[in-house]
Design a protein around this motif. Sequence first.
Motif, PDB file in Angstrom:
ATOM      1  N   LEU A 110      -1.612  16.141  45.292  1.00 12.75           N
ATOM      2  CA  LEU A 110      -2.944  15.749  45.771  1.00 12.75           C
ATOM      3  C   LEU A 110      -3.207  14.298  45.399  1.00 12.75           C
ATOM      4  CD1 LEU A 110      -4.809  19.013  44.690  1.00 12.75           C
ATOM      5  CD2 LEU A 110      -4.223  18.337  47.035  1.00 12.75           C
ATOM      6  N   THR A 112      -4.956  10.868  44.270  1.00 10.83           N
ATOM      7  CA  THR A 112      -6.031  10.351  43.419  1.00 10.83           C
ATOM      8  C   THR A 112      -6.130   8.845  43.653  1.00 10.83           C
ATOM      9  OG1 THR A 112      -5.255  11.901  41.734  1.00 10.83           O
ATOM     10  CG2 THR A 112      -6.974  10.346  41.083  1.00 10.83           C
ATOM     11  N   SER A 120      -8.939  12.802  39.360  1.00  7.49           N
ATOM     12  CA  SER A 120      -7.785  13.578  39.810  1.00  7.49           C
ATOM     13  C   SER A 120      -8.111  15.062  39.977  1.00  7.49           C
ATOM     14  CB  SER A 120      -6.646  13.430  38.806  1.00  7.49           C
ATOM     15  OG  SER A 120      -5.647  14.393  39.078  1.00  7.49           O
ATOM     16  N   ASN A 122      -5.714  17.139  40.533  1.00  4.81           N
ATOM     17  CA  ASN A 122      -4.607  17.797  39.819  1.00  4.81           C
ATOM     18  C   ASN A 122      -5.007  18.055  38.367  1.00  4.81           C
ATOM     19  OD1 ASN A 122      -2.857  17.340  42.174  1.00  4.81           O
ATOM     20  ND2 ASN A 122      -3.091  15.199  41.583  1.00  4.81           N
ATOM     21  N   VAL A 123      -5.603  17.015  37.768  1.00  3.06           N
ATOM     22  CA  VAL A 123      -6.064  17.167  36.378  1.00  3.06           C
ATOM     23  C   VAL A 123      -7.219  18.169  36.326  1.00  3.06           C
ATOM     24  CG1 VAL A 123      -7.136  15.947  34.439  1.00  3.06           C
ATOM     25  CG2 VAL A 123      -5.276  14.869  35.707  1.00  3.06           C
ATOM     26  N   ARG A 126      -5.940  21.669  36.280  1.00  2.00           N
ATOM     27  CA  ARG A 126      -5.365  22.012  34.966  1.00  2.00           C
ATOM     28  C   ARG A 126      -6.477  22.259  33.959  1.00  2.00           C
ATOM     29  NH1 ARG A 126      -1.409  16.773  35.491  1.00  2.00           N
ATOM     30  NH2 ARG A 126      -0.339  17.490  37.354  1.00  2.00           N
ATOM     31  N   ARG A 136       8.202  20.830  32.394  1.00  2.00           N
ATOM     32  CA  ARG A 136       8.999  20.106  33.391  1.00  2.00           C
ATOM     33  C   ARG A 136      10.467  20.045  32.958  1.00  2.00           C
ATOM     34  NH1 ARG A 136       4.704  15.269  35.148  1.00  2.00           N
ATOM     35  NH2 ARG A 136       3.571  16.584  36.612  1.00  2.00           N
ATOM     36  N   ARG A 160       4.556  19.184  28.117  1.00  2.00           N
ATOM     37  CA  ARG A 160       3.531  18.142  28.091  1.00  2.00           C
ATOM     38  C   ARG A 160       2.173  18.804  27.914  1.00  2.00           C
ATOM     39  NH1 ARG A 160       1.932  15.128  33.761  1.00  2.00           N
ATOM     40  NH2 ARG A 160      -0.004  14.179  33.047  1.00  2.00           N
ATOM     41  N   TYR A 167      -5.777  11.010  29.062  1.00  2.00           N
ATOM     42  CA  TYR A 167      -5.561  11.478  30.432  1.00  2.00           C
ATOM     43  C   TYR A 167      -6.716  12.336  30.955  1.00  2.00           C
ATOM     44  CZ  TYR A 167      -1.915  12.145  34.019  1.00  2.00           C
ATOM     45  OH  TYR A 167      -1.155  12.102  35.156  1.00  2.00           O
ATOM     46  N   ASP A 314       3.584  12.386  30.933  1.00  2.00           N
ATOM     47  CA  ASP A 314       3.557  11.878  32.309  1.00  2.00           C
ATOM     48  C   ASP A 314       4.641  10.807  32.481  1.00  2.00           C
ATOM     49  OD1 ASP A 314       2.639  11.449  34.890  1.00  2.00           O
ATOM     50  OD2 ASP A 314       0.984  10.162  34.271  1.00  2.00           O
ATOM     51  N   THR A 345       6.736  17.239  40.150  1.00  2.00           N
ATOM     52  CA  THR A 345       6.348  16.160  39.232  1.00  2.00           C
ATOM     53  C   THR A 345       5.759  14.965  39.993  1.00  2.00           C
ATOM     54  OG1 THR A 345       7.915  16.772  37.512  1.00  2.00           O
ATOM     55  CG2 THR A 345       7.392  14.442  37.669  1.00  2.00           C
TER      56      THR A 345
HETATM   57  O1  LIG Z   1      -3.282  13.524  39.281  1.00  2.00           O
HETATM   58  C1  LIG Z   1      -2.672  12.542  39.682  1.00  2.00           C
HETATM   59  O2  LIG Z   1      -3.014  11.924  40.700  1.00  2.00           O
HETATM   60  C2  LIG Z   1      -1.452  12.068  38.949  1.00  2.00           C
HETATM   61  C3  LIG Z   1      -0.871  13.111  38.066  1.00  2.00           C
HETATM   62  C4  LIG Z   1       0.485  12.828  37.563  1.00  2.00           C
HETATM   63  O3  LIG Z   1       1.053  11.768  37.711  1.00  2.00           O
HETATM   64  C5  LIG Z   1       1.181  13.898  36.872  1.00  2.00           C
HETATM   65  O4  LIG Z   1       0.578  14.897  36.533  1.00  2.00           O
HETATM   66  O5  LIG Z   1       2.389  13.755  36.612  1.00  2.00           O
END
Ligand SMILES: O=C(O)CCC(=O)C(=O)O
Length: 423
Positions: A110, A112, A120, A122-123, A126, A136, A160, A167, A314, A345
């Motif tokens: 996705l 950002t 983000s 993605n964040v 999570r 990973r 991680r 972050y 990351d 990733t």
């Molecule tokens: O959330 C994002 O746009 C980047 C996240 C990222 O680089 C990661 O989780 O490895």
Amino acid sequence: MGANHADYQHIVVPEGGSRITVNADKTLNVPHEPIIPYIEGDGTGTDITPAMKIAVDAAVAKAYGGERKIHWMEVYAGEKATGIYDADTWLPEETLSAVEDYVVSIKGPLTTPVSGGIRSLNVALRQKLDLYVCQRPVRWFKGVPSPMKKPADVDMVIFRENSEDIYAGVEWQAGSAEADKLIKFLREEMGVTNIRFPEQCGIGVKPVSEEGTKRLVRQAIQYTIDNDRDSMTLVHKGNIMKFTEGSFKNWGYELAAEEFGAEPLDGGPWMTMKNPKTGKDIVIKDVIADAMLQQILLRPAEYDVIATLNLNGDYISDALAAEVGGIGIAPGANISDSVAMFEATHGTAPKYAGQDKVNPGSLILSAEMMLRYMGWTEAAELVIKGMEKAIAKGEVTYDFHRQMDNAVLLKCSEFGQAVADNM
Ligand SMILES: O=C(O)CCC(=O)C(=O)O
Ligand SMILES: NC(=O)C1=CN([C@@H]2O[C@H](COP(=O)(O)OP(=O)(O)OC[C@H]3O[C@@H](n4cnc5c(N)ncnc54)[C@H](OP(=O)(O)O)[C@@H]3O)[C@@H](O)[C@H]2O)C=CC1
Ligand SMILES: [Mg+2]
């Protein structure tokens, strides 16, 4: 969350199939026809997600002769969600609720934006689902082009921390009332004298907790035990950030001693413990993050399982991926105590979006981790076999093709099919 599925606004629950559930002892109850939610993803997500489904469906069909089947259920996030819900809805509540209710899911990348715009997604996924482990694995597939002299030595699994650290996005823009207020507080009430340009300064906060650290390191050590690995390395920048990254290191060692019986090795700080399953020695060690980035290039064979903070993880993820072919085949998983969401990733690689060009291996291998997590090991093995054979034949996407002699250039969808055809 327990949403009433009839109430979904846009998610269509497949007719067949049923939910994966979590038993009281945290094991999974996986039906033969589970419903798996997936987020297609922005950018190249539209390319790699269909290719992933081709490979996974083929592996499941071949492994179980039709007795098992995944029922895919699309859930929405990112740009696609703003078209389906409304322009401001990037992460619909029902997506979060479906991912939680169906326990195991997979997502494409996705977007950002940099500097401003939304934070983000993605964040956010999570954090909202408390998917605190980002796992990973990094390994080399025979035939993959690599800058390393001995790429087979690169065999590491990154744990991680996924919920804390700088972050997490606790920060304020330079000149904002919030930044000014915080800087004033730090200078006037906390005795801070070393903010160099206080009137022009953006400011961020780096939360790192004992509980957040210990739950991550616990999973890393348990993985080391379960997979009979040799060592677990805490990676930190604790010399500079003493009470965040330094504490991460201390809490990590403390957890190893308290819960796994680790003892100082040659007077410490490194520790050693016995694998309770195999009796083998496991070394618990630490390395400062900058030195680690050279260690993984020069002495990769000495590193195995890695536990680190969010931002370090990351950076290390992409750096390690580059040693074994690049982020085009770098998989991952975000895991909580009850929910798992698998994702590559890499990001959306926008310049290639919609060109049917990029490597779907990253998401196919993320799905391989998902199949293993579900206990569908036979299907997972077939995915690996399909990948290995396709690459060995030189049937690869542009990222490998440009580094190989005499390879056959495949499109993204063709590589998904090649994995399926080579199982
Ligand atoms: O959330 C994002 O746009 C980047 C996240 C990222 O680089 C990661 O989780 O490895
Ligand atoms: N978990 C997530 O959803 C993530 C989202 N993002 C987001 O993605 C967006 C783009 O980020 P960016 O920094 O460009 O990083 P990307 O990971 O999207 O892409 C960087 C480069 O990596 C290579 N690459 C990426 N994916 C593949 C693939 N499937 N196959 C082969 N090569 C690949 C390409 O290299 P080359 O140009 O050499 O061909 C690409 O230009 C940003 O908005 C970022 O925030 C980033 C990371 C993770
Ligand atoms: Mg990243």
